[in-house]
Design an enzyme around this catalytic site. Structure first.
Site, PDB file in Angstrom:
ATOM      1  N   LYS A  99       0.820  -1.218   0.000  1.00  0.00           N
ATOM      2  CA  LYS A  99       0.000   0.000   0.000  1.00  0.00           C
ATOM      3  C   LYS A  99       0.859   1.278   0.000  1.00  0.00           C
ATOM      4  CE  LYS A  99      -4.015  -2.058   2.327  1.00  0.00           C
ATOM      5  NZ  LYS A  99      -5.048  -1.841   3.362  1.00  0.00           N
ATOM      6  N   TYR A 148     -12.511  -2.087  -3.905  1.00  0.00           N
ATOM      7  CA  TYR A 148     -12.996  -2.277  -2.534  1.00  0.00           C
ATOM      8  C   TYR A 148     -14.524  -2.299  -2.447  1.00  0.00           C
ATOM      9  CZ  TYR A 148      -8.544  -1.888   0.116  1.00  0.00           C
ATOM     10  OH  TYR A 148      -7.316  -2.103   0.690  1.00  0.00           O
ATOM     11  N   ASN A 172      -1.963   0.085   6.882  1.00  0.00           N
ATOM     12  CA  ASN A 172      -1.498  -1.209   7.390  1.00  0.00           C
ATOM     13  C   ASN A 172      -0.586  -1.927   6.398  1.00  0.00           C
ATOM     14  OD1 ASN A 172      -3.499  -1.947   5.623  1.00  0.00           O
ATOM     15  ND2 ASN A 172      -4.652  -3.199   7.062  1.00  0.00           N
ATOM     16  N   HIS A 190      -2.202  -5.433   1.640  1.00  0.00           N
ATOM     17  CA  HIS A 190      -3.531  -6.045   1.475  1.00  0.00           C
ATOM     18  C   HIS A 190      -3.308  -7.458   0.957  1.00  0.00           C
ATOM     19  CE1 HIS A 190      -7.642  -6.776   0.096  1.00  0.00           C
ATOM     20  NE2 HIS A 190      -7.070  -7.316  -0.968  1.00  0.00           N
ATOM     21  N   GLU A 195      -9.700 -10.613  -7.558  1.00  0.00           N
ATOM     22  CA  GLU A 195      -8.740  -9.521  -7.408  1.00  0.00           C
ATOM     23  C   GLU A 195      -7.582  -9.650  -8.396  1.00  0.00           C
ATOM     24  OE1 GLU A 195      -9.658  -8.638  -2.674  1.00  0.00           O
ATOM     25  OE2 GLU A 195      -7.661  -9.297  -3.244  1.00  0.00           O
TER      26      GLU A 195
HETATM   27  P1  CMP Z   1      -7.500  -4.426   3.703  1.00  0.00           P
HETATM   28  O1  CMP Z   1      -7.066  -5.815   4.012  1.00  0.00           O
HETATM   29  O2  CMP Z   1      -6.836  -3.767   2.552  1.00  0.00           O
HETATM   30  O3  CMP Z   1      -9.081  -4.409   3.450  1.00  0.00           O
HETATM   31  C1  CMP Z   1      -9.883  -3.289   3.709  1.00  0.00           C
HETATM   32  C2  CMP Z   1      -9.162  -2.224   4.466  1.00  0.00           C
HETATM   33  O4  CMP Z   1      -9.982  -1.299   5.138  1.00  0.00           O
HETATM   34  C3  CMP Z   1      -8.334  -2.838   5.574  1.00  0.00           C
HETATM   35  O5  CMP Z   1      -7.237  -3.538   5.010  1.00  0.00           O
HETATM   36  C4  CMP Z   1      -7.989  -1.619   6.413  1.00  0.00           C
HETATM   37  O6  CMP Z   1      -6.791  -0.988   5.991  1.00  0.00           O
HETATM   38  C5  CMP Z   1      -9.153  -0.672   6.125  1.00  0.00           C
HETATM   39  N1  CMP Z   1      -9.962  -0.335   7.290  1.00  0.00           N
HETATM   40  C6  CMP Z   1     -10.143   0.890   7.800  1.00  0.00           C
HETATM   41  N2  CMP Z   1     -10.958   0.873   8.866  1.00  0.00           N
HETATM   42  C7  CMP Z   1     -11.293  -0.418   9.068  1.00  0.00           C
HETATM   43  C8  CMP Z   1     -12.093  -1.094  10.043  1.00  0.00           C
HETATM   44  N3  CMP Z   1     -12.725  -0.430  11.022  1.00  0.00           N
HETATM   45  N4  CMP Z   1     -12.206  -2.429   9.939  1.00  0.00           N
HETATM   46  C9  CMP Z   1     -11.593  -3.120   8.937  1.00  0.00           C
HETATM   47  N5  CMP Z   1     -10.808  -2.523   7.994  1.00  0.00           N
HETATM   48  C10 CMP Z   1     -10.657  -1.198   8.064  1.00  0.00           C
END
Ligand code: CMP
Length: 136
Positions: A12, A52, A115, A118, A129
């Site tokens: 990311k 998403y 984070n 993904h 995906e």
């Molecule tokens: P990712 O695995 O990329 O999938 C969706 C993303 O939403 C997740 O990682 C997080 O970075 C983001 N996100 C932000 N807020 C939340 C939340 N409350 N719960 C889950 N995902 C979140």
């Protein structure tokens, strides 16, 4: 019996910006993932919205799409035995503060939004995906 699976991984914007791409790719390789394809791209917000779409109804959807399209990302097809689950284990919990020691999100993640990586959450989504980013 062998169960070779492909999964989609994204490095990311927060991790690309901090020059962590090679380090994170080495983590995958050291954990016996094969990087079958990879490319560095920058998404439009509309692309992030489509990617998403499963999170469309979530309160964090708009911020999430702004974030994923805020800078370059690296998308990869990873392959390994039970690759979908193996990648999720290597990444750790979505929120870095809940992620286990040694996982990518624990090592590199800054926050639940930033984070760092993904990974597809199921084989079905992995296939969707992968075809979203790699058309051929
Ligand atoms: P990712 O695995 O990329 O999938 C969706 C993303 O939403 C997740 O990682 C997080 O970075 C983001 N996100 C932000 N807020 C939340 C939340 N409350 N719960 C889950 N995902 C979140």
């Amino acid at each position: 019996m062998s169960n070779l699976e492909q999964t989609l991984s994204i490095i990311k914007p927060d991790a690309v910006e901090r020059n962590l791409v090679e380090e994170i790719k080495d983590e995958f390789k050291n954990n016996n993932f094969i990087i079958k394809k990879e490319k560095k791209i920058k998404l439009e917000k509309s692309d992030a919205e489509q990617f998403y779409k499963v999170h469309e109804t979530k309160p964090f959807y708009n911020d999430l799409c702004n974030y994923l399209s805020s800078g370059p990302i690296v998308v990869m097809i990873l392959e390994k035995e039970n690759g979908v689950t193996a990648n999720r284990e290597l990444m750790g919990a979505t929120d870095p503060k809940n992620a286990e020691e040694g996982t990518l999100r624990k090592k590199y993640g800054i926050s639940i939004d930033k984070n760092s990586v993904h990974g597809s959450d199921s084989l079905e989504n992995a296939q969707k995906e992968i075809s979203f980013f790699f058309k051929d």
